[in-house]
Design an enzyme around this catalytic site. Structure first.
Site, PDB file in Angstrom:
ATOM      1  N   ARG A 298     -20.092 -15.975  -9.851  1.00  0.00           N
ATOM      2  CA  ARG A 298     -21.079 -15.767  -8.973  1.00  0.00           C
ATOM      3  C   ARG A 298     -21.622 -14.501  -8.523  1.00  0.00           C
ATOM      4  O   ARG A 298     -22.742 -13.946  -8.494  1.00  0.00           O
ATOM      5  CB  ARG A 298     -20.727 -16.554  -7.702  1.00  0.00           C
ATOM      6  CG  ARG A 298     -20.988 -18.131  -7.962  1.00  0.00           C
ATOM      7  CD  ARG A 298     -20.112 -18.690  -6.611  1.00  0.00           C
ATOM      8  NE  ARG A 298     -20.293 -20.249  -6.917  1.00  0.00           N
ATOM      9  CZ  ARG A 298     -19.712 -21.156  -6.205  1.00  0.00           C
ATOM     10  NH1 ARG A 298     -18.718 -20.937  -5.093  1.00  0.00           N
ATOM     11  NH2 ARG A 298     -20.039 -22.473  -6.432  1.00  0.00           N
ATOM     12  N   TYR A 442     -28.153 -21.363 -11.503  1.00  0.00           N
ATOM     13  CA  TYR A 442     -26.766 -21.865 -11.932  1.00  0.00           C
ATOM     14  C   TYR A 442     -25.778 -21.120 -11.167  1.00  0.00           C
ATOM     15  O   TYR A 442     -25.884 -20.070 -10.354  1.00  0.00           O
ATOM     16  CB  TYR A 442     -26.479 -21.638 -13.458  1.00  0.00           C
ATOM     17  CG  TYR A 442     -26.580 -20.215 -13.987  1.00  0.00           C
ATOM     18  CD1 TYR A 442     -26.841 -20.205 -15.401  1.00  0.00           C
ATOM     19  CD2 TYR A 442     -26.905 -18.987 -13.444  1.00  0.00           C
ATOM     20  CE1 TYR A 442     -26.804 -18.880 -15.908  1.00  0.00           C
ATOM     21  CE2 TYR A 442     -26.793 -17.901 -14.024  1.00  0.00           C
ATOM     22  CZ  TYR A 442     -27.123 -18.012 -15.363  1.00  0.00           C
ATOM     23  OH  TYR A 442     -27.075 -16.541 -15.731  1.00  0.00           O
ATOM     24  N   GLU A 443     -24.496 -21.533 -11.462  1.00  0.00           N
ATOM     25  CA  GLU A 443     -23.281 -21.170 -10.359  1.00  0.00           C
ATOM     26  C   GLU A 443     -23.304 -21.727  -9.180  1.00  0.00           C
ATOM     27  O   GLU A 443     -23.124 -21.021  -8.378  1.00  0.00           O
ATOM     28  CB  GLU A 443     -22.881 -19.628 -10.596  1.00  0.00           C
ATOM     29  CG  GLU A 443     -22.847 -19.130 -11.993  1.00  0.00           C
ATOM     30  CD  GLU A 443     -21.993 -20.149 -12.837  1.00  0.00           C
ATOM     31  OE1 GLU A 443     -20.941 -20.544 -12.473  1.00  0.00           O
ATOM     32  OE2 GLU A 443     -21.965 -20.075 -14.355  1.00  0.00           O
ATOM     33  N   GLY A 444     -24.233 -22.780  -8.994  1.00  0.00           N
ATOM     34  CA  GLY A 444     -24.402 -23.157  -7.455  1.00  0.00           C
ATOM     35  C   GLY A 444     -25.608 -22.664  -7.157  1.00  0.00           C
ATOM     36  O   GLY A 444     -25.873 -21.572  -7.222  1.00  0.00           O
ATOM     37  N   GLN A 449     -25.266 -22.033  -2.340  1.00  0.00           N
ATOM     38  CA  GLN A 449     -24.560 -20.855  -1.583  1.00  0.00           C
ATOM     39  C   GLN A 449     -24.773 -20.764  -0.277  1.00  0.00           C
ATOM     40  O   GLN A 449     -24.001 -20.247   0.620  1.00  0.00           O
ATOM     41  CB  GLN A 449     -25.204 -19.715  -2.467  1.00  0.00           C
ATOM     42  CG  GLN A 449     -24.843 -19.660  -3.920  1.00  0.00           C
ATOM     43  CD  GLN A 449     -23.472 -19.568  -4.428  1.00  0.00           C
ATOM     44  OE1 GLN A 449     -22.735 -19.056  -3.891  1.00  0.00           O
ATOM     45  NE2 GLN A 449     -23.538 -20.272  -5.414  1.00  0.00           N
TER      46      GLN A 449
END
Length: 598
Positions: A298, A442-444, A449
């Protein structure tokens, strides 16, 4: 064709004049000997690799993309990518911030962060191959057994092998509790892994001899949901006792995604067909181990957008100075030419300064987080380590979401500076926009977030960590509150700092009554928090610059820093007032809309 000059001067300013990182390192035995000259020399060499080796491959890599041989399941990366990775490994760059016990150079994370910003400016698609590898290294370093570390970490550190993280499945994105990949225990203590993963960045390629997949899967007796997930190492080729490669494992690429951007990176559909893996950590505790990699990723994603914001700004600035069109509203600036450079038009300056302010603010925040991680890992005082860990946890969703949202704003603004030419491939600007767009997803996603920030990191501990950041803001306000030259920076920051407590408490109370209130406010809340953090660092940077000017330093760098800070607080920071109003508008206007969305 675009150009790129690494912003070494600004990196040095943040590290040495604002954060004073070498003073921080003196309290850490591992880094006590790291000095300013060492940091600057490493980054000077790193900048040459970024500019000379991978930047020239950015446009060609985008045009060529990756190619899958469906018969062999092997992927060929764009021309030059493999040779560039070979140079990267031979130069010792994968080992920069890795543990010396496994062949690393043991330099601070701060240095690695600067290096990765330059790599991302030069070529995000290529940089994702080593970037994912570093995340896999971190997860194994934190949670692997001694045997696993001995087997895999030296190879990841040297760049002989690369790593991935295999989370997402066709039916299951962020909600990992829904994943179906199975892990069957074997008599020898290994596991047979069967399932399908999608959107696996760097999941298959020809850069190295082996790829180490970190795979989330379920044991046969695992409880439902996220509490029943385990983590496994699944190498492309099995590894023999002596460290050499054995037979091909049952993990292969079933397809490549056709994407909007980052064409040079292989985004793979990974099929696990009885692949042999070994467990990392404890059964059903896989998310704890994987979160080490996910949190690293992240912050890394924030760095990707920071890199693209910087390179887009540099090219837009150069174009705006050269392109003539129309006359300045206040009269001709160059009577020898039939028109003035577009940099004289107010809105062009607004677009340029937006990108500059977001790049330099993002750099200050990301390097501060890197310094906190160095503290968390290496400071001898347990309380200092704990405080650093908590602050990193608070700031990570802001780094990921705020910097990538700003990157979207900035790269689009920079493309707009070019007018019609920005829409044409040869200038490279539209690629920066396309490549950056994935970073918000991506990565949440950035909404995830935002929910993490407001729901877990702030309300989850009753704002305790947020209050610690607030104390930093309060200390700066107290220090500079009577300085008239700092008033235009300190006054709005102090006002927002005061408002933040009331704002947060109000949302927490409403969320307690109706959880949808948190969901409805979270994205706006993160952006307000992002401006609070950026505002703090912009005020600190202005503080340093004004002191240098007052001391007679005539370097135009400092005047530029003050002017950019002035723009940020005048034109970007006031967005917070609107955001707080929309956050307070509540969930009814969103949720009571069944007829509208029928």
């Amino acid at each position: 064709m675009p150009t790129y000059t690494p912003p070494l001067r600004d990196m040095q300013f943040v590290m040495h004049e604002v954060l004073h990182v070498t003073d921080e390192f003196k309290a850490m035995p591992r880094h006590a000997e790291v000095d300013v000259d060492t940091i600057n020399a490493v980054l000077e060499e790193g900048s040459k690799f970024a500019v000379d080796v991978i930047f020239p491959l950015n446009i060609s890599g985008d045009e060529e993309g990756c190619v899958l041989d469906k018969t062999t399941h092997e992927v060929t990366t764009p021309n030059g990518f493999k040779q560039a990775f070979k140079q990267y490994a031979e130069g010792g760059w994968p080992a920069l911030a890795c543990d010396p016990e496994y062949g690393g150079q043991g330099l601070p994370i701060v240095v690695n962060q600067c290096f990765y910003e330059m790599l991302n400016s030069a070529n995000q698609a290529w940089t994702m191959y080593p970037g994912l590898t570093h995340g896999a290294y971190e997860a194994l370093h934190a949670h692997g057994t001694e045997a696993q570390k001995k087997t895999y970490l030296p190879k990841l550190t040297s760049g002989e092998w690369t790593g991935t993280m295999c989370l997402t499945e066709p039916h299951c994105g962020t909600d990992l509790g829904l994943l179906r990949t199975k892990a069957e225990p074997q008599a020898d203590g290994s596991y047979k892994i069967t399932g399908n993963k999608i959107f696996i960045s760097a999941g298959e390629h020809d850069l190295v001899s082996n790829i180490v997949h970190l795979v989330l899967a379920r044991l046969p007796d695992a409880p439902q949901g996220s509490k029943g997930i385990s983590l496994f190492i699944v190498p492309k080729f099995s590894v023999k006792a002596d460290g050499s490669l054995g037979e091909r494992n049952g993990v292969y690429c079933g397809g490549l995604e056709h994407k909007m951007g980052i064409h040079g990176n292989a985004t793979a559909q990974i099929v696990l067909d009885g692949a042999i893996g070994t467990m990392v950590g404890q059964p059903n505790k896989g998310l704890q181990a994987m979160f080490v990699m996910m949190n690293a990723a992240r912050i890394g994603v924030g760095m990707q957008s920071l890199g693209l914001t910087e390179v887009a700004y540099q090219n837009a600035l150069a174009y705006a100075k050269d392109r003539i069109q129309g006359r300045s509203l206040t009269g001709p600036k160059d009577k020898t030419k039939p028109a003035d450079s577009i940099i004289h038009h107010p809105d062009v300056r607004k677009m340029l300064l937006t990108a500059k302010a977001y790049a330099e603010g993002g750099r200050a925040l990301s390097l501060y987080c890197a310094m906190l991680i160095d503290r968390e890992l290496h400071h001898p005082d347990a309380k200092v380590r704990k405080d650093a860990e908590e602050m990193v946890a608070l700031l990570t969703p802001i780094v990921k979401a705020f910097i990538t949202d700003n990157g979207h704003i900035a790269t689009n603004a920079c493309m707009q500076v070019f007018g019609g030419h920005g829409f044409i491939k040869e200038w490279g600007m539209e690629q920066f926009v396309r490549d950056n767009r994935i970073n918000m997803i991506y990565e949440g996603t950035n909404t995830i977030q935002s929910l993490d920030l407001l729901g877990r990191k702030v309300l989850g501990n009753n704002g305790a960590t947020l209050k610690k950041f607030g104390k930093l803001v309060g200390a700066l306000v107290e220090e500079e509150g009577v300085n008239e030259k700092m008033a235009e920076f300190i006054n709005p920051l102090a006002y927002l700092g005061d408002q933040m407590t009331k704002f947060t408490t109000e949302l927490g109370f409403k969320g307690f009554q109706n959880p949808d209130e948190v969901g409805a406010a979270a994205v706006d809340y993160l952006r307000v928090a992002g401006h609070l953090v950026f505002g703090y660092f912009w005020a600190r940077m202005a503080q340093v610059a004004l002191r240098e000017i007052a001391n007679g330093n005539t370097d135009p760098f400092y005047q530029a820093k003050v002017q950019t800070a002035r723009f940020y607080f005048a034109k970007l920071f006031p967005e917070t007032a609107t955001l707080m109003r929309t956050a307070r508008a509540g969930s009814a206007a969103l949720m009571n809309t069944d007829a509208a969305l029928a």
